[in-house]
Design an enzyme around this catalytic site. Structure first.
Site, PDB file in Angstrom:
ATOM      1  N   LYS A 155       0.832  -1.202   0.000  1.00  9.32           N
ATOM      2  CA  LYS A 155       0.000   0.000   0.000  1.00  9.32           C
ATOM      3  C   LYS A 155       0.871   1.258   0.000  1.00  9.32           C
ATOM      4  O   LYS A 155       0.692   2.156  -0.795  1.00  9.32           O
ATOM      5  CB  LYS A 155      -0.939  -0.034   1.219  1.00  9.32           C
ATOM      6  CG  LYS A 155      -1.809   1.186   1.349  1.00  9.32           C
ATOM      7  CD  LYS A 155      -2.754   1.080   2.538  1.00  9.32           C
ATOM      8  CE  LYS A 155      -3.378   2.443   2.793  1.00  9.32           C
ATOM      9  NZ  LYS A 155      -4.255   2.479   3.955  1.00  9.32           N
ATOM     10  N   GLU A 204      10.460  -4.603   4.560  1.00  6.07           N
ATOM     11  CA  GLU A 204      10.536  -6.021   4.182  1.00  6.07           C
ATOM     12  C   GLU A 204      10.242  -6.177   2.679  1.00  6.07           C
ATOM     13  O   GLU A 204      10.945  -6.878   1.953  1.00  6.07           O
ATOM     14  CB  GLU A 204       9.519  -6.862   4.970  1.00  6.07           C
ATOM     15  CG  GLU A 204       9.815  -6.995   6.450  1.00  6.07           C
ATOM     16  CD  GLU A 204       9.235  -5.868   7.285  1.00  6.07           C
ATOM     17  OE1 GLU A 204       8.871  -4.809   6.708  1.00  6.07           O
ATOM     18  OE2 GLU A 204       9.158  -6.033   8.510  1.00  6.07           O
ATOM     19  N   GLY A 261      -4.801  -1.592   5.087  1.00  2.00           N
ATOM     20  CA  GLY A 261      -3.997  -2.712   4.595  1.00  2.00           C
ATOM     21  C   GLY A 261      -4.684  -4.056   4.836  1.00  2.00           C
ATOM     22  O   GLY A 261      -4.784  -4.895   3.943  1.00  2.00           O
ATOM     23  N   ARG A 262      -5.170  -4.266   6.050  1.00  2.00           N
ATOM     24  CA  ARG A 262      -5.760  -5.576   6.382  1.00  2.00           C
ATOM     25  C   ARG A 262      -7.171  -5.736   5.827  1.00  2.00           C
ATOM     26  O   ARG A 262      -7.776  -6.785   5.983  1.00  2.00           O
ATOM     27  CB  ARG A 262      -5.739  -5.792   7.900  1.00  2.00           C
ATOM     28  CG  ARG A 262      -6.391  -4.692   8.709  1.00  2.00           C
ATOM     29  CD  ARG A 262      -6.048  -4.812  10.184  1.00  2.00           C
ATOM     30  NE  ARG A 262      -6.491  -3.663  10.957  1.00  2.00           N
ATOM     31  CZ  ARG A 262      -5.813  -2.528  11.095  1.00  2.00           C
ATOM     32  NH1 ARG A 262      -4.638  -2.381  10.486  1.00  2.00           N
ATOM     33  NH2 ARG A 262      -6.272  -1.546  11.821  1.00  2.00           N
ATOM     34  N   GLU A 288      -4.781  -6.715  14.698  1.00  2.00           N
ATOM     35  CA  GLU A 288      -4.244  -5.399  14.348  1.00  2.00           C
ATOM     36  C   GLU A 288      -5.358  -4.346  14.434  1.00  2.00           C
ATOM     37  O   GLU A 288      -5.098  -3.169  14.662  1.00  2.00           O
ATOM     38  CB  GLU A 288      -3.618  -5.419  12.941  1.00  2.00           C
ATOM     39  CG  GLU A 288      -2.582  -4.328  12.750  1.00  2.00           C
ATOM     40  CD  GLU A 288      -1.846  -4.405  11.409  1.00  2.00           C
ATOM     41  OE1 GLU A 288      -2.462  -4.131  10.372  1.00  2.00           O
ATOM     42  OE2 GLU A 288      -0.647  -4.724  11.407  1.00  2.00           O
ATOM     43  N   HIS A 341      -5.461 -33.346  17.343  1.00  2.00           N
ATOM     44  CA  HIS A 341      -4.360 -34.194  17.798  1.00  2.00           C
ATOM     45  C   HIS A 341      -3.218 -33.352  18.344  1.00  2.00           C
ATOM     46  O   HIS A 341      -2.087 -33.830  18.433  1.00  2.00           O
ATOM     47  CB  HIS A 341      -3.890 -35.089  16.654  1.00  2.00           C
ATOM     48  CG  HIS A 341      -4.945 -36.064  16.252  1.00  2.00           C
ATOM     49  ND1 HIS A 341      -5.087 -37.306  16.834  1.00  2.00           N
ATOM     50  CD2 HIS A 341      -5.986 -35.940  15.387  1.00  2.00           C
ATOM     51  CE1 HIS A 341      -6.144 -37.924  16.312  1.00  2.00           C
ATOM     52  NE2 HIS A 341      -6.708 -37.109  15.427  1.00  2.00           N
ATOM     53  N   LYS A 388       9.391  -0.934  14.253  1.00  2.97           N
ATOM     54  CA  LYS A 388       9.986  -0.576  12.958  1.00  2.97           C
ATOM     55  C   LYS A 388      11.108   0.438  13.158  1.00  2.97           C
ATOM     56  O   LYS A 388      12.190   0.319  12.587  1.00  2.97           O
ATOM     57  CB  LYS A 388       8.937   0.050  12.035  1.00  2.97           C
ATOM     58  CG  LYS A 388       7.883  -0.898  11.507  1.00  2.97           C
ATOM     59  CD  LYS A 388       6.984  -0.151  10.517  1.00  2.97           C
ATOM     60  CE  LYS A 388       5.756  -0.948  10.137  1.00  2.97           C
ATOM     61  NZ  LYS A 388       4.793  -0.200   9.339  1.00  2.97           N
TER      62      LYS A 388
HETATM   63  O1  F6P Z   1       3.170  -2.769   9.726  1.00  5.48           O
HETATM   64  C1  F6P Z   1       1.828  -3.051   9.618  1.00  5.48           C
HETATM   65  C2  F6P Z   1       1.322  -2.768   8.250  1.00  5.48           C
HETATM   66  O2  F6P Z   1       1.244  -1.408   8.045  1.00  5.48           O
HETATM   67  C3  F6P Z   1      -0.003  -3.440   7.995  1.00  5.48           C
HETATM   68  O3  F6P Z   1      -1.068  -2.732   8.484  1.00  5.48           O
HETATM   69  C4  F6P Z   1       0.020  -3.593   6.525  1.00  5.48           C
HETATM   70  O4  F6P Z   1      -0.929  -4.514   6.079  1.00  5.48           O
HETATM   71  C5  F6P Z   1       1.446  -4.055   6.317  1.00  5.48           C
HETATM   72  O5  F6P Z   1       2.190  -3.302   7.250  1.00  5.48           O
HETATM   73  C6  F6P Z   1       1.999  -3.865   4.943  1.00  5.48           C
HETATM   74  O6  F6P Z   1       1.955  -2.530   4.559  1.00  5.48           O
HETATM   75  P1  F6P Z   1       2.167  -2.106   3.054  1.00  5.48           P
HETATM   76  O7  F6P Z   1       1.078  -2.711   2.258  1.00  5.48           O
HETATM   77  O8  F6P Z   1       2.123  -0.607   3.048  1.00  5.48           O
HETATM   78  O9  F6P Z   1       3.504  -2.619   2.601  1.00  5.48           O
END
Ligand code: F6P
Length: 550
Positions: A211, A217, A273-274, A359, A390, A514
């Site tokens: 987003k 990452e 995002g979620r 979240e 199990h 972060k």
């Molecule tokens: O760090 C949490 C977050 O902001 C989530 O809410 C989001 O889904 C995820 O990181 C990834 O964010 P992006 O889509 O901006 O890379």
């Protein structure tokens, strides 16, 4: 209202009535509730779209439900719901509208943000995604060397990973089996390594899903993927265009990365995002199942949106599920909530819900900026049911904790299951029904004795029962049913956030880690003196460097 002018949720008459009711119910037993009402099993059910929701195995009476609905009315859950659907900026800490529901609105619907109808833009992107997905599926889209795409690798994390990864598994039987989709999220290089090590770069398409397009990452993995691709193809940067597309709200950063914005699929800051899986973030799924199936899934979402928006409180499934969670979390001190799908295809469903729920509602500051002094979101956990049986079901059955659980199952196996495996479905579902029965009604000491069990083992073989469950049953796991299930949980989470008076749509709690990671990294790589490291962390960093021979 208190002396400070605030009304606290847990001091409202509705809350107090629920607390009193809880006391009066005392050690209420599901056995007794069923004995007292022969119609309970059939009566405590709801139908929403294709989902049959049975909530009879809960520690509730009609009075409980009435009081819970009063709490919902007092906290104006439906008022906030309507504000959300209208596009008001109910995400107050980020000053944003919350409009994932617009992502599945019908083409002719009107949903305005700041006076502008956002639905045409939603459908423009969906159409662009559809055209692209068809090109990849048909082989018309070619890689840099002219070969067709055989593998799609989605690089993203959190909401830019969990949704499509979950849905790709869920809808495997609807996917083009000639086209593989892989998901890379972890910044641990092992993730990307395992995803690409056996791939032919000439036939690989990377979808960079972010987003913000700033998530460390994702950008790190995307950069490594680009390096890998160019090295494998022995090509220059002009090869990127045929192998990289982006899903983002941030065109500038996408261009900075080197992806042509013509190959970018947009979404908007009013999509969290979620909550973004049914936006452009779903492109990998759309390529896998095709645009028509994707639209069927959106229609499934819409069925539950409409239900949530219009069904009265008495028959509103997300409201009910949200209220049941409040009942256990706030009046029974339940700390967690298990979601147990009896479908291998839903193996990632609970992981997806973890972000959606935790979240969203893992908050301790109210919308008014004051600390809340009531429990908020539960720990959400679970894996496919029979495997759990199990492993950890022992604790649910005989442990000391109250763990409300949702059981999700389907009457039919997926259509393309090998014919020889179809008969296994009844065995799977026999477990599904048996477990909720065992959890609810247990086995009394007398029943154990009647089986001739020696007296010293009777306590060990007794099942207390009284473990509440919701059963969600549908005929088949289709794209539409998956959309319905996701929307059901989205709105359940909404209901709980509304009652707890928290902003379910921000996520400030992920920020500190972060910032600190950025600060710590030079200490690891260069041994830099980092200000503000506590003594424990400083010692651990030194140990890490020693172990790495630095
Ligand atoms: O760090 C949490 C977050 O902001 C989530 O809410 C989001 O889904 C995820 O990181 C990834 O964010 P992006 O889509 O901006 O890379």
């Amino acid at each position: 209202m208190n002396a400070d002018g605030r009304t606290r949720l847990n001091q409202t008459p509705e809350w107090t009535s629920l607390a009193k009711h809880r006391e009066e119910l005392g050690e209420v037993r599901l056995r007794e509730l069923f004995a007292a009402d022969s119609g309970r099993g059939a009566g405590y059910t709801l139908q929403v779209g294709d989902l049959h929701v049975d909530y009879s195995k809960h520690l509730i009476t009609d009075e409980t439900l009435r009081l819970l609905r009063e709490l919902a009315a007092a906290t104006d859950v439906f008022g906030l719901r309507d504000a959300m659907f209208r596009g008001e900026k109910i995400n107050t800490t980020e000053d944003r509208a919350v409009l994932h529901t617009a992502l599945r609105a019908a083409r002719d619907a009107v949903v305005e943000v700041d006076g502008e109808n956002v639905v045409p833009a939603v459908h423009t992107v969906l159409d662009k995604m559809s055209a692209f997905a068809e090109k990849v599926r048909s082989g018309e889209w070619r890689g840099h060397t002219g070969r067709r795409i055989r593998t799609v690798v989605n690089i993203g994390i959190g909401g830019s990973d969990l949704g499509p990864a979950m849905a790709y598994e869920a809808l495997r039987s609807f996917t083009d089996r000639e086209l593989a989709v892989r998901f890379v999220s972890n910044v641990d290089g092992a993730d990307l390594h395992e995803a690409v090590r056996d791939l032919d770069a000439a036939e690989t398409l990377f979808i960079i899903a972010s987003k913000t397009f700033t998530t460390i990452e994702t950008i790190t993995n995307a950069t490594s993927a680009r390096d890998w691709l160019l090295a494998e193809l022995k090509a220059g940067p002009d090869a990127v265009a045929a192998h990289f597309v982006a899903l983002s709200t941030n065109a500038e950063k996408v261009a900075d990365f080197g992806i042509d914005t013509a190959n970018m699929f947009a979404f908007w800051d009013w999509v969290g995002g979620r909550y973004s899986f049914d936006s452009a973030i779903g492109l990998s799924l759309m390529i896998a199942i095709g645009p028509d199936r994707f639209r069927e899934m959106l229609e499934g979402f819409r069925i539950v949106d409409e239900h949530f928006r219009t069904a009265p409180a008495e028959s509103n499934a997300p409201l009910l599920m949200g209220l049941l969670g409040v009942w256990y979390g706030n009046f029974f001190d339940a700390q967690s909530h298990a979601v147990l799908p009896y479908s291998h295809y839903l193996s990632r469903f609970t992981a997806y819900l973890q972000q959606l729920d935790m979240e969203s509602n893992g908050k301790s500051t109210g919308r008014d900026g004051h600390p809340v002094d009531w429990q908020t979101g539960p720990v959400v956990w679970g894996t496919p049911g029979t495997n759990g049986q199990h492993a950890y079901y022992q604790l649910i059955h005989q442990g000391t904790k109250l763990i409300p659980a949702d059981f999700i199952g389907f009457a039919e196996p997926v259509e393309d299951l090998l014919p020889g495996l179809v008969s296994q479905h009844d065995l799977l579902m026999a477990n599904f029904f048996a477990q909720t029965q065992a959890l609810a009604f247990g086995k009394t000491p007398d029943e154990v004795r009647a089986e001739g069990v020696p007296e010293e083992l009777v306590p060990h073989k007794t099942f207390m029962g009284n473990h509440p469950t919701t059963t969600i049953l549908a005929r088949e796991l289709t794209p539409s049913v998956l959309g319905q299930l996701i929307a059901l949980y989205e709105h359940k989470v909404f209901v709980q956030g509304a009652i707890w008076n928290i902003d379910s749509f921000d996520q400030w709690g992920v920020e500190l880690g972060k910032v600190l990671a950025k600060r710590v990294e030079p200490a690891l790589t260069e041994g830099a003196e980092v200000a503000g490291l506590d003594e424990s962390t400083r010692a651990l960093v030194a140990k890490y460097r020693e172990l790495r021979g630095r």
